[in-house]
Every structure is written in C-alpha cells, then in structure tokens.
Write an enzyme that holds these catalytic residues in place. Structure first.
Site: not given
Length: 134
Positions: A78, A85
């Site tokens: 994650e 991102e």
C-alpha cells in the site's frame, strides 16, 4: 584533557545524524500514508481487528509470524502504491493512458497481496473459529 575531535569522529557523527534524519523522513511518510490514504486507514483497521482476533483465538508463535508477515506485506505494498501514485501525479498531472495503467497495476499489486493474505488468514483463523462454535 579532552582530545580535539578527529575528522574520522566527525564523519561518524555526520553519518549518524543522517541516519536519524532518514528515520524522521520515514516516520513522516508513515504519517502521510495513514493520514491521507483512505485504503491505508482501512488496512489499519483490519490490522487491529485481525490482531484482536488473534489474541482471542490464541494463535501460536508461527501463526503470529504468518499474520504479522501478511500485515507487513499489505501495508508495504500500500505504501509503495501510494508513492507511485504521488509520482505519477507529479510527472503526469493531466490524464495519460500510461499513467492510468501504472496506477491500475500498482493498485492491482495491493489487491493481490490482500487476496493472498486473506487466504492465509482463512487457513489460520477459520478452523479456530469453527472449533469455538462446536
């Protein structure tokens, strides 16, 4: 009398100060991850639930190792997904098909790790839950 610091000891101090700073950056990253990413918060809640269930069910040391390894895997993936991102948003602020694909594949990595860890969780927890109900 105290000896004057040598260049070697100054180098060691500079090195240690750099390591302390790098830990600070890492903790800043952990804070950023959990304070800005809804999915990371979900993973954190799931971690708490899984941990409490493990305590309730009396996991063995090896079972705890698998569960902790799974938690570390999901949270790490994650964090990498979030970093990717952020980077994609920096280099491609406007929509680009390849930027979208990069984000999708990074999100897929998180999902794959969660699915694999859910299977491990089921293998460890479900028999124990079943035995408590009998």
């Amino acid at each position: 009398m105290k000896e004057a610091p040598t260049s070697e000891s100054n180098g060691v101090l500079t090195y240690l100060k750099g390591r302390v700073k790098s830990f600070g950056y890492a903790f800043k990253g952990i804070w950023l991850l959990f304070s800005t990413q809804p999915n990371a918060k979900i993973h954190l809640v799931a971690t708490a639930i899984i941990g409490l269930m493990g305590l309730q069910l009396g996991l063995s040391a090896i079972e705890w190792c698998f569960i902790i390894g799974c938690i570390a895997l999901v949270l790490t993936v994650e964090a990498i997904n979030t970093a990717l991102e952020f980077l994609v948003d920096l280099v491609s602020p406007e929509y680009h098909e390849l930027a979208g694909k990069a984000k999708d594949v990074a999100a897929a990595a998180v999902l794959l790790s969660v699915i694999c860890c859910a299977v491990i969780w089921a293998i460890i927890y479900l028999p124990k839950i079943w035995m408590q109900w009998l």
